[in-house]
Design a protein around this motif. Structure first.
Motif, PDB file in Angstrom:
ATOM      1  N   ASN A 175      -1.342  -4.345   2.660  1.00 57.64           N
ATOM      2  CA  ASN A 175      -0.158  -5.041   2.144  1.00 57.64           C
ATOM      3  C   ASN A 175      -0.428  -6.530   2.019  1.00 57.64           C
ATOM      4  O   ASN A 175      -1.043  -7.143   2.887  1.00 57.64           O
TER       5      ASN A 175
ATOM      6  N   ARG B 280       3.596  -7.268  11.692  1.00 54.04           N
ATOM      7  CA  ARG B 280       4.152  -6.165  10.906  1.00 54.04           C
ATOM      8  C   ARG B 280       5.647  -6.302  10.622  1.00 54.04           C
ATOM      9  O   ARG B 280       6.077  -6.232   9.462  1.00 54.04           O
TER      10      ARG B 280
ATOM     11  N   ASP C 290       0.842  -1.196   0.000  1.00 52.09           N
ATOM     12  CA  ASP C 290       0.000   0.000   0.000  1.00 52.09           C
ATOM     13  C   ASP C 290       0.879   1.250   0.000  1.00 52.09           C
ATOM     14  O   ASP C 290       2.108   1.167   0.082  1.00 52.09           O
ATOM     15  N   GLY C 291       0.247   2.406  -0.104  1.00 49.80           N
ATOM     16  CA  GLY C 291       0.976   3.665  -0.210  1.00 49.80           C
ATOM     17  C   GLY C 291       1.799   4.032   1.006  1.00 49.80           C
ATOM     18  O   GLY C 291       2.707   4.861   0.908  1.00 49.80           O
ATOM     19  N   ASN C 292       1.520   3.439   2.154  1.00 54.24           N
ATOM     20  CA  ASN C 292       2.274   3.733   3.372  1.00 54.24           C
ATOM     21  C   ASN C 292       3.454   2.792   3.604  1.00 54.24           C
ATOM     22  O   ASN C 292       4.275   3.038   4.478  1.00 54.24           O
ATOM     23  N   PHE C 293       3.524   1.719   2.845  1.00 56.03           N
ATOM     24  CA  PHE C 293       4.564   0.715   3.058  1.00 56.03           C
ATOM     25  C   PHE C 293       5.939   1.266   2.668  1.00 56.03           C
ATOM     26  O   PHE C 293       6.078   1.918   1.635  1.00 56.03           O
ATOM     27  N   PRO C 294       6.973   1.003   3.466  1.00 55.53           N
ATOM     28  CA  PRO C 294       8.325   1.471   3.128  1.00 55.53           C
ATOM     29  C   PRO C 294       8.957   0.592   2.034  1.00 55.53           C
ATOM     30  O   PRO C 294       9.877  -0.194   2.284  1.00 55.53           O
TER      31      PRO C 294
ATOM     32  N   GLY D 205      -4.606   3.537  -0.700  1.00 51.71           N
ATOM     33  CA  GLY D 205      -4.765   4.339   0.505  1.00 51.71           C
ATOM     34  C   GLY D 205      -5.327   3.583   1.695  1.00 51.71           C
ATOM     35  O   GLY D 205      -5.303   4.104   2.811  1.00 51.71           O
TER      36      GLY D 205
ATOM     37  N   ILE E  92      -5.613   1.175   4.832  1.00 51.93           N
ATOM     38  CA  ILE E  92      -4.669   0.775   5.873  1.00 51.93           C
ATOM     39  C   ILE E  92      -4.615  -0.752   5.933  1.00 51.93           C
ATOM     40  O   ILE E  92      -5.637  -1.416   5.777  1.00 51.93           O
TER      41      ILE E  92
END
Length: 143
Positions: free
Chosen positions: A134, A110, A30-34, A129, A131
């Motif tokens: 992933n 996680r 997802d867009g927040n994943f590093p 977007g 949450i």
């Protein structure tokens, strides 16, 4: 130009999918994943969500439902976080559409998910977007 290739799949992503062998893993992030921190190969798919990419990828990509206990992995919700990932129900519908038998899904802590992403063949960095969107996919054998 090729026929029957979903247009959402970029040439770079198609190349990665073709290079992968049985047992290799792919992360849909997802867009927040590093992604850049955790991916040895990162394919950008900005502007696309995970569900539409998952649907397109599974047109070409066999899941390892024969040899892998869990051909699909999802990043589990962190303990104490009240989030309920509604996107998971959408994933299950897409998986059912493309699989002759319902694949087992593993829920991965996680930091364990991050460790597995570092070992994955590639990470697809999306603009998703939602949450906890992933996903880790294990490639099976083309029959």
């Amino acid at each position: 130009m090729l026929k029957n290739i979903p247009k959402i799949l970029s040439p770079e992503l198609l190349k990665v999918l073709a290079e992968m062998g049985h047992g290799d893993t792919l992360v849909l992030a997802d867009g927040n994943f590093p992604s850049e921190t955790n991916g040895q190969r990162v394919v950008r798919a900005d502007g696309h969500g995970v569900p539409e990419l998952l649907d397109a990828i599974l047109e070409l990509f066999p899941l390892d439902i024969t040899y892998s206990k869990y051909p699909v992995g999802l990043m589990e919700v962190v303990k104490g976080d009240p989030t309920v990932p509604e996107i998971w129900a959408e994933y299950k519908k897409i998986l059912a559409k493309h699989s002759p038998t319902e694949p087992n899904i593993e829920y991965i802590e996680r930091f364990e998910f991050y460790d597995r992403a570092k070992k994955a063949y590639a990470v697809v960095a999306t603009g998703e977007g939602a949450i906890y969107a992933n996903m880790l996919l294990t490639k099976g054998v083309v029959q």
